[in-house]
Structures are given as C-alpha cells and as structure tokens.
Design a protein around this motif. Structure first.
Motif, PDB file in Angstrom:
ATOM      1  N   GLY A 310      -7.881  -3.946  -5.668  1.00  0.00           N
ATOM      2  CA  GLY A 310      -7.995  -2.483  -5.829  1.00  0.00           C
ATOM      3  C   GLY A 310      -7.722  -2.057  -7.266  1.00  0.00           C
ATOM      4  N   LEU A 311      -6.803  -2.769  -7.907  1.00  0.00           N
ATOM      5  CA  LEU A 311      -6.467  -2.440  -9.310  1.00  0.00           C
ATOM      6  C   LEU A 311      -7.655  -2.710 -10.228  1.00  0.00           C
ATOM      7  CD1 LEU A 311      -3.020  -3.928 -10.323  1.00  0.00           C
ATOM      8  CD2 LEU A 311      -3.622  -1.528 -10.142  1.00  0.00           C
ATOM      9  N   VAL A 312      -8.402  -3.781  -9.919  1.00  0.00           N
ATOM     10  CA  VAL A 312      -9.546  -4.163 -10.748  1.00  0.00           C
ATOM     11  C   VAL A 312     -10.567  -3.022 -10.758  1.00  0.00           C
ATOM     12  CG1 VAL A 312     -11.495  -5.794 -10.930  1.00  0.00           C
ATOM     13  CG2 VAL A 312      -9.212  -6.613 -10.250  1.00  0.00           C
ATOM     14  N   TYR A 313     -10.798  -2.434  -9.604  1.00  0.00           N
ATOM     15  CA  TYR A 313     -11.837  -1.400  -9.504  1.00  0.00           C
ATOM     16  C   TYR A 313     -11.311   0.011  -9.751  1.00  0.00           C
ATOM     17  CZ  TYR A 313     -14.828  -5.117  -7.837  1.00  0.00           C
ATOM     18  OH  TYR A 313     -15.553  -6.284  -7.756  1.00  0.00           O
ATOM     19  N   GLN A 314     -10.060   0.274  -9.406  1.00  0.00           N
ATOM     20  CA  GLN A 314      -9.535   1.645  -9.530  1.00  0.00           C
ATOM     21  C   GLN A 314      -8.723   1.851 -10.807  1.00  0.00           C
ATOM     22  OE1 GLN A 314     -11.449   2.129  -6.425  1.00  0.00           O
ATOM     23  NE2 GLN A 314     -10.238   3.936  -6.865  1.00  0.00           N
ATOM     24  N   GLY A 315      -8.211   0.753 -11.372  1.00  0.00           N
ATOM     25  CA  GLY A 315      -7.374   0.895 -12.567  1.00  0.00           C
ATOM     26  C   GLY A 315      -5.938   1.229 -12.204  1.00  0.00           C
ATOM     27  N   PRO A 316      -5.085   1.262 -13.205  1.00  0.00           N
ATOM     28  CA  PRO A 316      -3.634   1.378 -12.985  1.00  0.00           C
ATOM     29  C   PRO A 316      -3.193   2.716 -12.396  1.00  0.00           C
ATOM     30  CG  PRO A 316      -4.175   1.474 -15.318  1.00  0.00           C
ATOM     31  CD  PRO A 316      -5.435   1.103 -14.626  1.00  0.00           C
ATOM     32  N   ARG A 317      -4.022   3.709 -12.500  1.00  0.00           N
ATOM     33  CA  ARG A 317      -3.709   5.035 -11.952  1.00  0.00           C
ATOM     34  C   ARG A 317      -3.478   4.930 -10.429  1.00  0.00           C
ATOM     35  NH1 ARG A 317      -2.894  10.598 -13.336  1.00  0.00           N
ATOM     36  NH2 ARG A 317      -2.684  11.303 -11.230  1.00  0.00           N
ATOM     37  N   LEU A 318      -4.051   3.879  -9.846  1.00  0.00           N
ATOM     38  CA  LEU A 318      -3.917   3.663  -8.401  1.00  0.00           C
ATOM     39  C   LEU A 318      -2.449   3.660  -7.969  1.00  0.00           C
ATOM     40  CD1 LEU A 318      -5.310   2.879  -5.707  1.00  0.00           C
ATOM     41  CD2 LEU A 318      -5.123   0.488  -6.419  1.00  0.00           C
ATOM     42  N   VAL A 319      -1.578   3.122  -8.817  1.00  0.00           N
ATOM     43  CA  VAL A 319      -0.168   3.005  -8.427  1.00  0.00           C
ATOM     44  C   VAL A 319       0.420   4.394  -8.191  1.00  0.00           C
ATOM     45  CG1 VAL A 319       2.112   2.163  -9.141  1.00  0.00           C
ATOM     46  CG2 VAL A 319       0.079   0.826  -9.683  1.00  0.00           C
ATOM     47  N   ARG A 320       0.253   5.258  -9.163  1.00  0.00           N
ATOM     48  CA  ARG A 320       0.799   6.607  -9.029  1.00  0.00           C
ATOM     49  C   ARG A 320       0.135   7.355  -7.865  1.00  0.00           C
ATOM     50  NH1 ARG A 320       3.621  10.299 -11.889  1.00  0.00           N
ATOM     51  NH2 ARG A 320       3.437  12.267 -10.810  1.00  0.00           N
ATOM     52  N   ASP A 321      -1.193   7.199  -7.755  1.00  0.00           N
ATOM     53  CA  ASP A 321      -1.922   7.892  -6.673  1.00  0.00           C
ATOM     54  C   ASP A 321      -1.374   7.479  -5.311  1.00  0.00           C
ATOM     55  OD1 ASP A 321      -3.447   9.138  -8.538  1.00  0.00           O
ATOM     56  OD2 ASP A 321      -5.255   7.944  -8.198  1.00  0.00           O
ATOM     57  N   ILE A 322      -1.104   6.186  -5.157  1.00  0.00           N
ATOM     58  CA  ILE A 322      -0.597   5.721  -3.853  1.00  0.00           C
ATOM     59  C   ILE A 322       0.822   6.246  -3.619  1.00  0.00           C
ATOM     60  CG2 ILE A 322       0.167   3.670  -2.565  1.00  0.00           C
ATOM     61  CD1 ILE A 322      -2.285   2.204  -3.561  1.00  0.00           C
ATOM     62  N   LEU A 323       1.670   6.145  -4.621  1.00  0.00           N
ATOM     63  CA  LEU A 323       3.069   6.563  -4.413  1.00  0.00           C
ATOM     64  C   LEU A 323       3.155   8.067  -4.108  1.00  0.00           C
ATOM     65  CD1 LEU A 323       4.869   4.480  -7.191  1.00  0.00           C
ATOM     66  CD2 LEU A 323       4.641   3.952  -4.755  1.00  0.00           C
ATOM     67  N   ALA A 324       2.485   8.870  -4.919  1.00  0.00           N
ATOM     68  CA  ALA A 324       2.530  10.328  -4.684  1.00  0.00           C
ATOM     69  C   ALA A 324       1.862  10.651  -3.351  1.00  0.00           C
ATOM     70  CB  ALA A 324       1.836  11.060  -5.830  1.00  0.00           C
ATOM     71  N   GLY A 325       0.772   9.936  -3.056  1.00  0.00           N
ATOM     72  CA  GLY A 325       0.041  10.181  -1.805  1.00  0.00           C
ATOM     73  C   GLY A 325       0.872   9.826  -0.581  1.00  0.00           C
ATOM     74  N   LEU A 326       1.691   8.776  -0.682  1.00  0.00           N
ATOM     75  CA  LEU A 326       2.525   8.396   0.471  1.00  0.00           C
ATOM     76  C   LEU A 326       3.539   9.491   0.775  1.00  0.00           C
ATOM     77  CD1 LEU A 326       3.255   4.570  -0.109  1.00  0.00           C
ATOM     78  CD2 LEU A 326       1.783   5.596   1.646  1.00  0.00           C
ATOM     79  N   VAL A 327       4.087  10.088  -0.273  1.00  0.00           N
ATOM     80  CA  VAL A 327       5.055  11.177  -0.049  1.00  0.00           C
ATOM     81  C   VAL A 327       4.349  12.343   0.664  1.00  0.00           C
ATOM     82  CG1 VAL A 327       6.569  12.845  -1.188  1.00  0.00           C
ATOM     83  CG2 VAL A 327       6.489  10.481  -1.991  1.00  0.00           C
ATOM     84  N   GLU A 328       3.133  12.647   0.232  1.00  0.00           N
ATOM     85  CA  GLU A 328       2.377  13.729   0.892  1.00  0.00           C
ATOM     86  C   GLU A 328       2.092  13.395   2.355  1.00  0.00           C
ATOM     87  OE1 GLU A 328      -1.156  14.616  -1.385  1.00  0.00           O
ATOM     88  OE2 GLU A 328       0.075  14.969  -3.170  1.00  0.00           O
ATOM     89  N   LYS A 329       1.732  12.142   2.600  1.00  0.00           N
ATOM     90  CA  LYS A 329       1.442  11.716   3.988  1.00  0.00           C
ATOM     91  C   LYS A 329       2.682  11.893   4.863  1.00  0.00           C
ATOM     92  CE  LYS A 329      -2.687   9.456   3.773  1.00  0.00           C
ATOM     93  NZ  LYS A 329      -3.839   9.926   4.541  1.00  0.00           N
ATOM     94  N   LEU A 330       3.848  11.504   4.319  1.00  0.00           N
ATOM     95  CA  LEU A 330       5.088  11.636   5.100  1.00  0.00           C
ATOM     96  C   LEU A 330       5.327  13.100   5.449  1.00  0.00           C
ATOM     97  CD1 LEU A 330       7.493   9.182   3.197  1.00  0.00           C
ATOM     98  CD2 LEU A 330       6.548   8.878   5.493  1.00  0.00           C
ATOM     99  N   GLU A 331       5.145  13.950   4.442  1.00  0.00           N
ATOM    100  CA  GLU A 331       5.373  15.386   4.681  1.00  0.00           C
ATOM    101  C   GLU A 331       4.405  15.912   5.742  1.00  0.00           C
ATOM    102  OE1 GLU A 331       7.204  16.191   0.246  1.00  0.00           O
ATOM    103  OE2 GLU A 331       5.201  16.965   0.712  1.00  0.00           O
ATOM    104  N   ALA A 332       3.147  15.505   5.633  1.00  0.00           N
ATOM    105  CA  ALA A 332       2.138  15.985   6.587  1.00  0.00           C
ATOM    106  C   ALA A 332       2.459  15.540   8.014  1.00  0.00           C
ATOM    107  CB  ALA A 332       0.762  15.481   6.167  1.00  0.00           C
ATOM    108  N   GLU A 333       3.059  14.356   8.150  1.00  0.00           N
ATOM    109  CA  GLU A 333       3.407  13.829   9.490  1.00  0.00           C
ATOM    110  C   GLU A 333       4.770  14.318   9.959  1.00  0.00           C
ATOM    111  OE1 GLU A 333       1.918  11.760  11.759  1.00  0.00           O
ATOM    112  OE2 GLU A 333       0.076  11.402  10.615  1.00  0.00           O
ATOM    113  N   GLY A 334       5.480  15.028   9.093  1.00  0.00           N
ATOM    114  CA  GLY A 334       6.819  15.508   9.449  1.00  0.00           C
ATOM    115  C   GLY A 334       7.847  14.389   9.472  1.00  0.00           C
TER     116      GLY A 334
END
Ligand SMILES: Cc1cc2nc3c(=O)[nH]c(=O)nc-3n(C[C@H](O)[C@H](O)[C@H](O)COP(=O)(O)O)c2cc1C
Length: 357
Positions: A310-334
């Motif tokens: 995934g890093l090869v195709y998406q680049g290093p920004r993927l790390v931040r996108d996943i981490l911030a996105g996981l926090v959003e997912k947790l909030e959305a699921e309560g």
C-alpha cells in the motif's frame, strides 16, 4: 503538492528494485516525511509491550535494518525489519520484483537477499541503544539450502533477542524452497519445541501463509496453543494468481501482495479469530491501502496491522490517513478505544444471528 505526489511518477518509471533502493536511501538520510499523529484511543499494550498506535511497517521493506529512524519518522507505531538470515546471501537473480499497477499489487521472488545476521544485529543494536523505547520487530528466516533450518532460527533468535521488541519466525515465505513446509503440524511442533530452548522473555510471533487450508490453520492453532507463541502474523504473500493478475505475470513465480491479496488475508484472519475465540493475538497484514482496509482487518480480529505494498502505491501519507481515519471510525461506531474494535465483525455477526433466531 506533497513531495511523494511529485516523486511518484519518477519512482514508478524506475525498475521496482531501483525505486526501492532510492526510497531506502532517502529514509536512511532521514529525508522522508514526518508524521506526529498521536491519540490515546490508538495506544495499546500487547505481548507485554506498549504500542503508541496499531499501525506497523511489514517485513521486507527494510531487510537490513538500515533506515529505522527514517521509518519511525513516518509515524509507524512499530516497524518490523528483516527478514534476516544467518549468513549473507544474494537472493534470487534479478528481476525479482514486479508491479501490477492496475491492481495495485506486487509479485516478488526476492529470496531473502541481505547482509546476514552479524551486520543486522550490529545495526539493530546501535539503533536500540539510541532509541530503546520504540517497538522494533525482527523477522528471521533461513538461508537458501541451509542444512539445519531450525539451528539457523535458533541462532538468529538468540542473537537478536536482546535488541528486538519481538521476533517473528517467518515460516511462510514462498520464495525459499522447503520453508512453507515448516508450517505443517509435525514440523511446526518440532520447530517450536526447539525454539523454546532459546525463547526467553522476547515475544515470539509466527508469520503464516494465506494459502493454508482451514484444516492446516487448525493444525497451526493446535500447535501454537501447546507451545509458547505470543501471536500470529497473518499473512505473508500468496502463491495464488487471481484472474485479475495480468497475463504476463500469471506465470511469474513469487508471492503476491497488495490489493489482490487483501480478501484472502482478511479471510484468514477471520478464520484464526473464529478458531481461537479471539484468544490468539493476531497481527493483520495483506493489501491494506486505506483506513477502510485497516479497519476491516481490525474488525476481522487483528489487534495490530501492518502495511507494505500500500505504501508503494499510496505513498507515506497513508500512515497519517490511516491513523486519523481509525480515530474517526471509532467515534462513528461510538467506541472509545481501538481494542473495542478488534473482532467487531464477529460480534456484529453473532448479534445479527441472535436477532434472527
Ligand atoms: C518486495 C517484498 C518483499 C517482502 N519481503 C518479506 C520478507 O523478507 N519477510 C517477510 O516476512 N515478508 C516479506 N514480504 C511480505 C510482507 O511483509 C507482507 O506480509 C505482504 O506483502 C502482505 O502485505 P502487503 O499487501 O501490505 O504488502 C515482502 C513483501 C514484498 C512486497
């Protein structure tokens, strides 16, 4: 424009291994991006270790432990380095790394090239003396044609145990003849029985293939339960070639990773979680290229996840996108913490079956 967006066309125009070497050189010089994303909901304790977040770099990216500082700059919660073998070796002849850009996948038959245990241990030790608190896994394998693979694993384990946060015993690389056989019940039992002689406090993880049948996975679970194994890493690359693989790569030997591996590895995680009722700690890896992919692996039963292709195709920004996105997912699921999401798909499935009954 992010630096990687500018660099990507250049990297993609190079042969894959040249692009990889250029990337490693940049990371060695710490010229890569920095991500400082932190959130309490993503912290966890596992195998007696503290992880600042559940996203790691998978083995094979930094085989010789040469760019660890630059990799941690990217924001990973842990980095797995290796696979290291006892003796230095060239690996398979080139070319041995192939991109399938259309399917955001890769086929590799690297065959564990590397500078060997002495050089690896020295670099890892130097890094750990500077940064004792970060989490570095060391992935160990065996040389091509080794006469005593178990002895090789034991030597690698003993030498690296003082420096590695955990050690992954890689018995699933499809590119070293005979290695995947060590996943079969009797051989695995013998291997782990012998590993017990050197297995002190450093956690031992087992990296398995996504291509095992359900019965073979049951055997793995049975052996792992009898032995001291702190977790399983699911999964390595696959020798399967789904229909979507382009014709020119169908016959290419090696292991498939990336998007075309994703469902196979998620299914394997579901299976291991089902078989163990969530008792066995699972590190999920295979085709993660977005927060949705990482979330899917966690809900399937993974307590930690890793990325490579995934890093090869998406680049290093993927790390931040996943981490911030996981926090959003947790909030959305309560949910208040990432551990609440581990195995969520199974809990939802049971709840819906219960509702129907
Ligand atoms: C070029 C390449 C080299 C790899 N080398 C190793 C390795 O040395 N040891 C290992 O355990 N896994 C190795 N892997 C497998 C990855 O660690 C990972 O399990 C697999 O690629 C699935 O994750 P991904 O789809 O995110 O790439 C390698 C993968 C790739 C693409």
């Amino acid at each position: 424009m992010a630096v990687y967006t500018m660099l990507k066309p250049l990297l993609m125009s190079m042969p894959p291994e040249t692009a990889h070497r250029a990337t490693l050189n940049m990371l060695r010089l710490r010229l890569g991006p920095r991500c400082h994303f932190k959130h309490d909901a993503l912290k966890s304790d596992m195998f007696g270790l503290h992880f600042p977040n559940p996203l790691g770099l998978a083995a094979g990216f930094d085989k010789d432990a040469e760019a660890l500082s630059g990799l941690f700059d990217m924001g990973f919660g842990f980095v797995e380095t290796g696979t290291v073998t006892l003796h230095p070796q060239e690996g398979n002849p080139r070319p041995r790394l192939f991109r399938d850009q259309k399917n955001k996948s890769v086929i590799n038959c690297m065959g564990f090239p590397g500078r060997g245990l002495d050089a690896f241990a020295a670099r890892l030790a130097a890094f750990r003396r500077k940064k004792p608190s970060v989490r570095v896994g060391a992935n160990i394998g065996v040389n091509k044609g080794s006469e005593d693979p178990i002895a090789d694993y034991k030597t690698c384990f003993s030498r690296l145990a003082p420096w590695a946060s955990y050690i992954t015993v890689n018995v699933s690389c499809p590119n070293t003849q005979g290695l995947p056989d060590l996943q079969m019940r009797d051989d695995l039992n013998r291997l782990l029985t012998e590993m017990d002689e050197v297995h002190g406090k450093t956690p031992l993880l087992l990296k398995v293939s996504p291509d095992l049948t359900h019965e073979q996975r049951e055997d793995v679970v049975e052996v792992v339960r009898q032995q001291r194994v702190e977790g399983v890493l699911v999964s390595n690359t696959s020798h399967t070639r789904p229909d979507a693989v382009p014709e020119k790569l169908k016959e290419q030997r090696g292991g498939l990773s990336g998007q075309l591996l994703k469902d196979l590895s998620t299914q394997a995680i579901m299976d291991y979680y089902d078989m163990t009722g969530g008792d066995l700690k699972i590190v999920g890896v295979g085709g993660i290229a977005s927060v949705d992919d990482a979330w899917e692996k966690i809900c399937a039963g993974a307590s930690l996840v890793q990325v490579y292709t995934g890093l090869v195709y998406q680049g290093p920004r993927l790390v931040r996108d996943i981490l911030a996105g996981l926090v959003e997912k947790l909030e959305a699921e309560g949910l208040s913490h990432i551990s609440d999401a581990v195995g969520l798909a199974h809990k939802k499935d049971r709840a819906s079956k219960g509702a129907v009954a």
